[in-house]
Design a protein around this motif. Structure first.
Motif, PDB file in Angstrom:
ATOM      1  N   ALA A 105       0.841  -1.207   0.000  1.00 38.02           N
ATOM      2  CA  ALA A 105       0.000   0.000   0.000  1.00 38.02           C
ATOM      3  C   ALA A 105       0.872   1.251   0.000  1.00 38.02           C
ATOM      4  O   ALA A 105       0.539   2.259  -0.632  1.00 38.02           O
ATOM      5  CB  ALA A 105      -0.912  -0.010   1.222  1.00 38.02           C
ATOM      6  N   ARG A 106       1.994   1.192   0.704  1.00 38.38           N
ATOM      7  CA  ARG A 106       2.899   2.361   0.748  1.00 38.38           C
ATOM      8  C   ARG A 106       3.711   2.485  -0.536  1.00 38.38           C
ATOM      9  O   ARG A 106       4.428   3.461  -0.707  1.00 38.38           O
ATOM     10  CB  ARG A 106       3.866   2.236   1.930  1.00 38.38           C
ATOM     11  CG  ARG A 106       3.285   2.500   3.297  1.00 38.38           C
ATOM     12  CD  ARG A 106       4.411   2.693   4.330  1.00 38.38           C
ATOM     13  NE  ARG A 106       5.357   1.587   4.323  1.00 38.38           N
ATOM     14  CZ  ARG A 106       5.252   0.510   5.102  1.00 38.38           C
ATOM     15  NH1 ARG A 106       4.230   0.396   5.934  1.00 38.38           N
ATOM     16  NH2 ARG A 106       6.151  -0.457   5.060  1.00 38.38           N
TER      17      ARG A 106
ATOM     18  N   SER B  69      -4.187  -5.479  -6.102  1.00 37.39           N
ATOM     19  CA  SER B  69      -5.244  -4.461  -5.942  1.00 37.39           C
ATOM     20  C   SER B  69      -4.756  -3.252  -5.144  1.00 37.39           C
ATOM     21  O   SER B  69      -5.467  -2.266  -5.004  1.00 37.39           O
ATOM     22  CB  SER B  69      -6.434  -5.089  -5.191  1.00 37.39           C
ATOM     23  OG  SER B  69      -6.070  -5.262  -3.820  1.00 37.39           O
ATOM     24  N   MET B  70      -3.532  -3.308  -4.643  1.00 36.38           N
ATOM     25  CA  MET B  70      -3.031  -2.213  -3.798  1.00 36.38           C
ATOM     26  C   MET B  70      -2.564  -1.041  -4.667  1.00 36.38           C
ATOM     27  O   MET B  70      -1.864  -1.239  -5.674  1.00 36.38           O
ATOM     28  CB  MET B  70      -1.848  -2.706  -2.961  1.00 36.38           C
ATOM     29  CG  MET B  70      -2.244  -3.629  -1.839  1.00 36.38           C
ATOM     30  SD  MET B  70      -3.091  -2.701  -0.562  1.00 36.38           S
ATOM     31  CE  MET B  70      -3.807  -4.065   0.359  1.00 36.38           C
ATOM     32  N   GLY B  71      -2.854   0.158  -4.229  1.00 40.58           N
ATOM     33  CA  GLY B  71      -2.476   1.330  -5.009  1.00 40.58           C
ATOM     34  C   GLY B  71      -0.978   1.424  -5.240  1.00 40.58           C
ATOM     35  O   GLY B  71      -0.531   1.833  -6.304  1.00 40.58           O
TER      36      GLY B  71
ATOM     37  N   GLU C 122       9.482   2.530  -9.435  1.00 41.48           N
ATOM     38  CA  GLU C 122       8.047   2.742  -9.732  1.00 41.48           C
ATOM     39  C   GLU C 122       7.150   2.261  -8.595  1.00 41.48           C
ATOM     40  O   GLU C 122       5.932   2.368  -8.698  1.00 41.48           O
ATOM     41  CB  GLU C 122       7.683   1.980 -11.017  1.00 41.48           C
ATOM     42  CG  GLU C 122       8.271   2.656 -12.247  1.00 41.48           C
ATOM     43  CD  GLU C 122       8.078   1.788 -13.498  1.00 41.48           C
ATOM     44  OE1 GLU C 122       7.448   0.702 -13.365  1.00 41.48           O
ATOM     45  OE2 GLU C 122       8.575   2.165 -14.561  1.00 41.48           O
ATOM     46  N   GLY C 123       7.746   1.684  -7.525  1.00 39.59           N
ATOM     47  CA  GLY C 123       6.896   1.266  -6.414  1.00 39.59           C
ATOM     48  C   GLY C 123       7.055  -0.212  -6.116  1.00 39.59           C
ATOM     49  O   GLY C 123       8.037  -0.837  -6.501  1.00 39.59           O
TER      50      GLY C 123
ATOM     51  N   GLY D 224       0.659  -4.671 -14.135  1.00 40.93           N
ATOM     52  CA  GLY D 224       1.713  -3.779 -14.598  1.00 40.93           C
ATOM     53  C   GLY D 224       2.923  -4.417 -15.222  1.00 40.93           C
ATOM     54  O   GLY D 224       2.982  -5.603 -15.454  1.00 40.93           O
ATOM     55  N   GLY D 225       3.876  -3.577 -15.513  1.00 40.34           N
ATOM     56  CA  GLY D 225       5.176  -4.039 -15.991  1.00 40.34           C
ATOM     57  C   GLY D 225       5.124  -4.455 -17.444  1.00 40.34           C
ATOM     58  O   GLY D 225       4.066  -4.593 -18.031  1.00 40.34           O
TER      59      GLY D 225
END
Lengths: 365, 83, 272
Positions: free
Chosen positions: C131-132, C187-189, C223-224, C264-265
């Motif tokens: 989430a973070r 599903s996490m932002g 990118e997270g 993603g990716g």
């Protein structure tokens, strides 16, 4: 350096930044919250990181990871939050990783938790108990030095009074703090650089280095080695305390932290009125200042212990004097309606009355 | 005559007899021993015929790192079976 | 090519390096220092970890990689690796990895955890790290059981799956439903990349390797959060023969935990 009037929480935070603590993680809980607020404010401008963790479990987990890179890291909470951290504190001892953990306690009921610990296995942590903001500012650098020196978590045990009273103190301003992640020379710290070298580093509570014969970890061997380091630490740290008026005292009162501060003031007042009473205020709760207590109690007819709990440090006092003189508990739980440890009994006249009553009992014998 | 592009070196003593390489091998040139076992008591794979292509399916699937895989500089024609 | 007799059978010799060939794959990849380990016959975990360290070597990130290991069968295997290892308590790896990455943002930071470690003990850690959007890569070795204790039910055990404490198969009424952690993380932002691979056959091993490469690339680009769940075989904990485990994984486990890129990716070839 100019003295500035500062609240305890702010002074403690600034003192941590001043000795290059560059990572802090926490979860809000009274009366610890303000330290988290201040670190969130002070660290980013000096290139540090302050995390609002999703729980105390992760707060100490993040601090563990940061400390593993060699950075000076800290975390904290109050007693209940510290309870969630016990697993990590004990495991970090076995993994031999430095960390400063601050318990801004509610009353003094966490003495056993702090000095005996609620984790698993043979481990100890040095525990420092400041009684004033000025003393806290002095103990913060010591806490980090002890942690780095012994590669072991170190606890600072404060309370609501320490966090929320103000005092004029000297502490290097955060504005002059060095930026960046000053990393002391820690050969064990991880930065990835030994990858592919044939002796890539390991930082683990299961072993200090990888076995090259492919057997995996030998926990027995590691626990012995970590155990030896723990014993060495316990013996290697010089305990210290504040002692006054004990030479010809009939009654010696032992108290730590905020209560210790009140007791010192009351004893001085009673001494000025001719009463033969002295005090001992342990500052290192582990290692406990056994010899100082024995010495202070040598000439006394009785020792009284004053704590804002049901009696915990009294065990260590009894273990010190080993029956050579009576040890009475004159403290007791004094709480506010929220249970923050700000109780009606924590007041000079009331503490004075209890000490006088004990003195009269002693002199009547 | 059978064309073979590669071969393997097998560390028989490291094998724990899990069999994964047998089905993973596309040309199906590996088979486990039946009665013969290594020093830790496990059956191990044999290269039972030419036909290896050096595709390294076996080394990628092996949990115990028992395979070295080679590709011959030139494909070889191997007389097979040998009586 | 010379031959030899093994148990009255003529087979090709496999004990000498050919001198007219080039080495395609060595016993152990560059970063697996020691091959010997005590994991069970047919265990999928060394296969998955091998793929991860091969990716790290290819990425040229060896001298700035810090791995954080959870507690499970794979923990002992961290001893075999020539990368820096930080050992976490059961479930806490994503928190430690957060602290590591925040203090060393230029390091390549990954966790290696099992489903018991991540989805039981440490679900809070990994969900909040995702989430973070922490710039770390969490690698989950999902075999649907607590392998180290002998094959007990975890929160990813699928319905009907037999384990040490669900001998008649996991029952929804009694034991509840499996957590599809890959989809939850996707599903996490803060999640930038999430995929679920497997190591039950050479094709899936190669596919999983592409997923790992994509995940590490996501981290390198800052990118997270990146996440690779790898279904691994555990014949011991599944109470089946080792040679049956590839099909068991495909039919029983992957039926619920479906393989593919979840978020993603750069989609590796061959994946939706």
């Amino acid at each position: 350096m100019a003295r500035r009037l500062m609240e305890g929480s702010e002074a403690i935070a600034e003192a941590m930044v001043a000795v290059d603590c560059r990572f802090f993680a926490g979860y809000p809980m009274t009366p610890f919250t303000e330290i988290l607020e201040r670190m969130a404010e002070f660290l980013p401008p000096v290139g540090g990181v302050c995390m609002n963790a999703e729980s105390e479990l992760e707060a100490i987990g993040m601090a563990w990871g940061a400390a593993a890179t060699g950075a000076r890291a800290a975390t904290g909470s109050t007693g209940q939050g510290l309870a969630l951290m016990q697993e990590s504190i004990s495991e970090m001892c076995t993994a031999r990783i430095p960390l400063v953990v601050i318990n801004m306690g509610r009353g003094q009921g966490d003495y056993f938790q702090a000095t005996r610990g609620g984790g698993h296995g043979d481990y100890r942590t040095p525990v420092l108990a400041p009684s004033t903001v000025a003393e806290a500012v002095e103990l913060v650098p010591l806490a980090f030095d002890l942690a780095d020196r012994w590669r072991n978590p170190v606890l600072i045990y404060g309370d609501y009074y320490l966090g929320h009273t103000s005092q004029a103190v000297e502490v290097q301003s955060k504005d002059h703090a060095s930026t960046g992640r000053a990393v002391a020379d820690k050969p064990w710290a991880l930065d990835g650089s030994t990858g592919g070298s044939g002796r890539a580093k390991l930082l683990s509570s299961l072993g200090e280095a990888k076995q090259r014969d492919g057997v995996g970890y030998d926990l027995a061997e590691h626990l012995e080695r970590a155990g030896a380091a723990t014993l060495e630490m316990g013996a290697g740290i010089e305990p210290f305390c504040d002692v006054g008026h004990c030479d010809d005292a009939d009654l010696v009162v032992v108290a730590f932290g905020t209560i210790g501060r009140f007791v010192r003031w009351v004893v001085k007042e009673l001494r000025s009125e001719g009463h033969r009473v002295g005090y001992v205020r342990p500052i290192t709760l582990f290692p406990f200042p056994t010899e100082a207590v024995v010495e202070a109690a040598a000439g006394a007819r009785s020792v009284a212990v004053y704590e804002n709990n049901l009696g915990q440090m009294i065990d260590d006092v009894r273990l010190s004097v080993l029956g050579s003189c009576p040890v009475e508990f004159i403290g007791g739980l004094s709480m506010d309606s929220s249970g923050f440890g700000v109780g009606p009994e924590i007041d000079a006249p009331k503490i004075r009355a209890r000490i006088l009553a004990e003195l009269e009992r002693v002199e009547a014998r | 005559m059978t064309l073979t592009r590669g071969t393997v070196v097998i560390d028989r003593e490291a094998c724990k007899g899990c069999d994964l390489c047998i089905d993973a091998c596309p040309p199906r040139v590996l088979e486990m021993t039946t009665t013969v076992v290594n020093t830790i008591g496990h059956r191990f794979p044999l290269l039972i015929a030419p036909g290896c292509t050096g595709c390294k399916a076996c080394s990628q699937i092996c949990p115990d790192f028992c395979f070295q895989v080679y590709k011959f500089d030139e494909p070889k024609e191997i007389p097979w079976p040998v009586d | 090519m010379d031959t030899e007799l093994v148990g009255q059978r003529v087979v090709l010799r496999t004990d000498r390096r050919p001198d007219d060939a080039t080495l395609v794959d060595d016993f152990t990849p560059e970063l697996v220092d020691v091959g010997a380990h005590h994991l069970c016959p047919g265990c999928g975990e060394p296969i998955a970890i091998r793929s991860a360290v091969e990716c790290i070597a290819e990425l040229g990130a060896v001298e700035r990689t810090i791995s954080v290991f959870g507690i499970g069968c794979y923990t002992a295997f961290s001893n075999n690796l020539d990368i820096e290892v930080l050992q976490a308590l059961h479930g806490r790896a994503p928190s430690l990895a957060t602290g590591v990455k925040r203090m060393r943002p230029d390091a390549l930071v990954l966790t290696v955890q099992g489903d018991g470690d991540m989805v039981n003990e440490g679900l809070q850690e990994v969900l909040h790290a995702a989430a973070r959007g922490e710039n770390i890569t969490c690698v989950l070795l999902n075999n649907g059981v607590f392998g180290e204790t002998g094959g007990h039910i975890t929160s990813t055990t699928v319905l009907g799956q037999r384990t040490k404490n669900t001998l008649d198969g996991r029952d929804a009424e009694r034991d509840g439903y499996p957590i599809l952690i890959g989809d939850l993380i996707a599903s996490m932002g803060g999640t930038a990349y999430a995929a679920r691979g497997a190591v039950n056959d050479a094709g899936n091993v190669a596919r999983t390797r592409r997923m790992l490469a994509a995940a590490f690339a996501t981290q390198e680009r800052g990118e997270g959060f990146s996440f690779v769940e790898i279904l691994t075989m555990c014949p011991t904990g599944w109470f089946i023969e080792t040679q049956e485990s590839p099909d068991y994984l495909a039919d029983v486990i992957a039926g619920t935990h479906q393989i593919g890129v979840l978020k993603g990716g750069d989609v590796p070839k061959g994946d939706r």
